[in-house]
Design an enzyme around this catalytic site. Structure first.
Site, PDB file in Angstrom:
ATOM      1  N   CYS A 283      70.821  79.424  77.810  1.00  0.00           N
ATOM      2  CA  CYS A 283      71.416  78.685  78.920  1.00  0.00           C
ATOM      3  C   CYS A 283      70.519  77.615  79.547  1.00  0.00           C
ATOM      4  O   CYS A 283      71.002  76.506  79.776  1.00  0.00           O
ATOM      5  CB  CYS A 283      71.990  79.625  79.976  1.00  0.00           C
ATOM      6  SG  CYS A 283      71.268  81.237  80.040  1.00  0.00           S
ATOM      7  N   ARG A 312      64.029  88.596  72.063  1.00  0.00           N
ATOM      8  CA  ARG A 312      63.907  89.467  73.235  1.00  0.00           C
ATOM      9  C   ARG A 312      63.049  90.650  72.856  1.00  0.00           C
ATOM     10  O   ARG A 312      63.246  91.241  71.784  1.00  0.00           O
ATOM     11  CB  ARG A 312      65.279  89.983  73.681  1.00  0.00           C
ATOM     12  CG  ARG A 312      66.199  88.869  74.104  1.00  0.00           C
ATOM     13  CD  ARG A 312      67.537  89.407  74.552  1.00  0.00           C
ATOM     14  NE  ARG A 312      68.417  88.288  74.870  1.00  0.00           N
ATOM     15  CZ  ARG A 312      69.687  88.413  75.235  1.00  0.00           C
ATOM     16  NH1 ARG A 312      70.222  89.624  75.338  1.00  0.00           N
ATOM     17  NH2 ARG A 312      70.417  87.358  75.503  1.00  0.00           N
ATOM     18  N   GLN A 330      72.666  83.893  68.664  1.00  0.00           N
ATOM     19  CA  GLN A 330      73.867  84.045  69.474  1.00  0.00           C
ATOM     20  C   GLN A 330      74.808  82.903  69.159  1.00  0.00           C
ATOM     21  O   GLN A 330      74.372  81.766  69.052  1.00  0.00           O
ATOM     22  CB  GLN A 330      73.513  83.976  70.961  1.00  0.00           C
ATOM     23  CG  GLN A 330      72.799  85.210  71.459  1.00  0.00           C
ATOM     24  CD  GLN A 330      72.593  85.147  72.960  1.00  0.00           C
ATOM     25  OE1 GLN A 330      72.076  84.159  73.463  1.00  0.00           O
ATOM     26  NE2 GLN A 330      72.988  86.186  73.663  1.00  0.00           N
ATOM     27  N   ASP A 332      76.543  81.139  70.950  1.00  0.00           N
ATOM     28  CA  ASP A 332      76.640  80.895  72.383  1.00  0.00           C
ATOM     29  C   ASP A 332      77.511  79.685  72.686  1.00  0.00           C
ATOM     30  O   ASP A 332      77.753  78.845  71.828  1.00  0.00           O
ATOM     31  CB  ASP A 332      75.225  80.639  72.914  1.00  0.00           C
ATOM     32  CG  ASP A 332      75.045  81.140  74.328  1.00  0.00           C
ATOM     33  OD1 ASP A 332      76.057  81.427  74.986  1.00  0.00           O
ATOM     34  OD2 ASP A 332      73.885  81.245  74.761  1.00  0.00           O
ATOM     35  N   HIS A 334      78.486  77.282  76.497  1.00  0.00           N
ATOM     36  CA  HIS A 334      78.585  77.164  77.942  1.00  0.00           C
ATOM     37  C   HIS A 334      79.751  76.247  78.233  1.00  0.00           C
ATOM     38  O   HIS A 334      79.865  75.181  77.627  1.00  0.00           O
ATOM     39  CB  HIS A 334      77.279  76.614  78.513  1.00  0.00           C
ATOM     40  CG  HIS A 334      76.114  77.516  78.211  1.00  0.00           C
ATOM     41  ND1 HIS A 334      75.114  77.176  77.348  1.00  0.00           N
ATOM     42  CD2 HIS A 334      75.864  78.784  78.618  1.00  0.00           C
ATOM     43  CE1 HIS A 334      74.266  78.198  77.239  1.00  0.00           C
ATOM     44  NE2 HIS A 334      74.696  79.181  77.993  1.00  0.00           N
ATOM     45  N   LYS A 413      80.348  89.899  84.305  1.00  0.00           N
ATOM     46  CA  LYS A 413      80.784  89.552  82.953  1.00  0.00           C
ATOM     47  C   LYS A 413      81.836  90.506  82.428  1.00  0.00           C
ATOM     48  O   LYS A 413      81.943  91.644  82.878  1.00  0.00           O
ATOM     49  CB  LYS A 413      79.586  89.530  82.007  1.00  0.00           C
ATOM     50  CG  LYS A 413      78.765  90.810  82.017  1.00  0.00           C
ATOM     51  CD  LYS A 413      77.502  90.683  81.163  1.00  0.00           C
ATOM     52  CE  LYS A 413      76.798  92.009  81.045  1.00  0.00           C
ATOM     53  NZ  LYS A 413      76.141  92.252  79.788  1.00  0.00           N
ATOM     54  N   HIS A 459      79.073  81.541  80.488  1.00  0.00           N
ATOM     55  CA  HIS A 459      78.304  81.722  79.266  1.00  0.00           C
ATOM     56  C   HIS A 459      79.182  82.634  78.435  1.00  0.00           C
ATOM     57  O   HIS A 459      79.700  83.620  78.952  1.00  0.00           O
ATOM     58  CB  HIS A 459      76.993  82.468  79.507  1.00  0.00           C
ATOM     59  CG  HIS A 459      76.188  81.962  80.654  1.00  0.00           C
ATOM     60  ND1 HIS A 459      74.928  81.438  80.489  1.00  0.00           N
ATOM     61  CD2 HIS A 459      76.442  81.913  81.985  1.00  0.00           C
ATOM     62  CE1 HIS A 459      74.447  81.099  81.681  1.00  0.00           C
ATOM     63  NE2 HIS A 459      75.334  81.376  82.592  1.00  0.00           N
TER      64      HIS A 459
END
Length: 586
Positions: A283, A312, A330, A332, A334, A413, A459
RNA sequence: GCUGAUGUGGCUCAAUGGCAGAGCAUCUCACUCGUAAUGAGAAGGUUGUGGGUUCGAUUCCCACCAUCAGCUCCA
């Protein structure tokens, strides 16, 4: 069958839970008979069976479990009546204090003021319990129960408190059903993606990089095929794609809040005397991209995707094949929008999720994760955003459960959980509503009124992590991927080396049409080649020999064993093409 | 990270306080074969790593690493 008839059968989930709960009491009784010094904590029924957490001065072994099973059978034979009684709080406390059951004392102390404190007594054994229970231990079929595992569990799920031992058990009304259940578990283990990943040459994990998976050629093909599909479907939904750097400086992570709220999970380094962090999320990079140019309300909602490689630091004990790794991609995105667009965007995203999951035939459960203790933003803002998420899916007629305090530090979420071969669920998709990061990064758009406004954002990931998703679908398909996904779609099997050249020609033609083809040119019998291609779960095998060379055909066999006979290469290509198209984007 | 278990050729698994073995895979040779394993031979291991006990350790002990189950955490 009437509901009345159903009441006392395993078909009835309530009866099943009651049965298992009584089993857990019988197990506790057996343990106390064998080792009176063991302290009891809690012992509920669960989806499949029950467990009981205990504090023992020794570690339970499989031999202990057998001993306990034996004692449980005796207790079943004794047909002990279960009797419920209540005690006022002081007497209840004295009762458990006298027995030196400190966990029970703590439980009683934590019961609400006005709660009835109930106990169940069977023979010499009495346990604090809300019930309900079977009326007699004789109802339990002693030879159809099994203690399946013994593991550690924290008292009250708190890692700073005592580590207890949790014994798991399962039971059925009939021995056959127990055997069937255990066989099913064994079958499911064959679908384990770690095992299939090795057998099918998809990926590997090495001691040199715990939690950092290696993708092998077949796994890489699968991954790329998945990403091709992902790009197609996202293009359809109006997404653009970007890529942001894997490392960014400390200042950025402080601004996003990750340095304060996520640092334990981040890998950091120093470059030219400046702290940097490897991104655990995409992000902040996405924020910088948005902020790099002015935006109009006309551009919103702005959907920006990124296949982002994140790292991570997960606890070593949490690592699990591709399901929990320390480095993953990911899928991902946005989405930046106005406050008014929030509900529509969430619903559009859920529709995208539904489309993607249905292509794989996956079903999911939704959890709404609410404000965690460690968070940024006001309680009012959190509640407002939680309500929007709730309203959006409720309006779509979707069920969800609330996962209290499990939101991301920046927002609530919706989590989409998929099940593995053993029914354990893994979070894949998530939609996270965020009004904090736009604030922190001072994102703006120009409204119809010519004034600057602050957008909000979500997200979201559909597959979640490509790695985890590959694990999930590997188990879901038991390694037999549909033709559109299979790393190798067609395997050519020349009967003798006279057909080698013909096989190469056919292979080249299919390859030119974009199919994934391999030739098994080894000097082996056709039976062996078929056996091995079948074990590799290749969707189509093309046997080619003298007859096919003469007639210009290929003899088609599916991995299921179905023999489709000889056909022209054109006909086969049309068949394969049909199967590939059928499964992918509509 | 916590509790427990496990770690033997590429894979699946034997065995033992005293020369580490099998099947599959690999390589070589023969067979040229039509829908789930052709035969013969060869090669391949300081038994996860580091210490300790012992005349001798792969086996017993300790530490570490990794894996597995679960907890905690999470995509």
């Amino acid at each position: 069958m009437s509901e009345e008839n159903n009441q006392y059968t395993f078909e009835n989930p309530e009866y099943r839970a009651t049965y298992w709960h009584t089993c857990s009491h019988v197990m506790a009784q057996a343990v106390k008979r064998l080792w009176p010094e063991v302290k009891l904590a809690i012992g509920p029924s669960i989806d499949e069976g029950w467990y009981y957490d205990m504090d023992a001065p020794f570690a339970f072994t499989p031999e202990h479990l057998e001993q306990i099973e034996g004692e449980m059978r005796k207790i079943c034979k004794e047909k002990l009546k279960l009797e419920r009684f209540e005690l006022p709080r002081p007497e209840a406390l004295t009762f458990m204090e006298e027995r030196d059951e400190k966990y029970k004392v703590e439980l009683i102390n934590d019961l609400p003021e006005d709660a009835a404190i109930s106990f169940y007594k069977q023979g010499e054994f009495t346990d604090l319990c809300a019930g309900p229970h079977l009326d007699s231990t004789g109802r339990i079929k002693g030879n159809a129960l099994k203690l399946t595992a013994c593991n550690a569990a924290y008292w009250r799920g708190d890692s700073s408190r005592e580590t207890l031992q949790r014994i798991y058990g399962i039971a059925f009304p009939k021995k056959d059903e127990l055997d069937e259940y255990l066989a099913k578990i064994e079958e499911a283990k064959k679908r384990d993606h770690r095992r299939l990943g090795k057998e099918l040459g998809l990926f590997m994990l090495r001691d040199e990089g715990p939690g950092f998976p290696f993708f092998l050629p077949k796994g890489m093909t699968l991954k790329n095929t998945l990403l091709d599909y992902w790009r197609k479907v996202h293009k359809k939904y109006g997404y653009v794609e970007i890529s942001t750097p894997i490392m960014l400086n400390r200042q950025l992570w402080e601004r996003s809040g990750h340095w304060d709220h996520y640092k334990n999970n981040m890998y950091t380094t120093v470059i030219d005397e400046v702290d940097f962090a490897v991104k655990p999320m995409n992000c902040p990079g996405g924020m910088l991209v948005y902020a790099s140019e002015p935006h109009s309300y006309r551009d919103l909602p702005l959907r920006v995707g990124e296949i982002g490689l994140v790292h991570r630091h997960e606890l070593s004990g949490a690592l699990h094949g591709l399901f929990r790794v320390r480095c993953f991609n990911q899928d991902d995105a946005h989405v930046f929008m106005t406050r008014e667009q929030m509900q529509d965007v969430i619903q559009e995203t859920v529709r995208l999720f539904d489309e993607v999951y249905s292509v794989f035939g996956l079903s999911y459960t939704i959890e709404l994760s609410t404000m965690p203790e460690d968070h940024i933003g006001t309680v009012e803002e959190w509640e407002r955003n939680q309500d929007i998420l709730k309203a959006a899916i409720t309006a779509m007629g979707k069920e969800f459960v609330i996962n209290e305090g499990d939101g991301a530090f920046y927002g609530p979420k919706l989590d989409f959980h998929l099940a593995d071969s053993l029914g354990r669920t893994w979070q894949c998709g998530t939609i996270q509503l965020d009004s904090q990061l736009p604030e922190r990064f001072e994102l703006e758009y120009t409204g119809e009124d010519g004034q600057k406004h602050r957008p909000v954002m979500i997200h979201r990931v559909v597959l979640g992590s490509i790695e985890r998703f590959i694990g999930v679908i590997t188990e879901h398909f038991a390694g037999a991927f549909p033709a559109w996904l299979a790393p190798v779609q067609v395997k050519l099997l020349p009967v003798t080396d006279r057909a080698a050249e013909y096989a190469a020609k056919v292979s080249a033609q299919l390859d030119a049409q974009g199919f994934r083809v391999e030739v098994d040119g080894r000097n082996e019998k056709i039976g062996k080649k078929i056996r091995e291609a079948t074990l590799e779960k290749v969707p189509f095998m093309l046997v080619v020999g003298d007859r096919d060379m003469e007639n210009g055909t290929v003899s088609v066999r599916r991995r299921s064993g179905e023999d489709l006979g000889a056909m022209s290469l054109e006909d086969f290509a049309a068949l394969l093409d049909g199967e590939v198209k059928e499964m992918t984007i509509k």
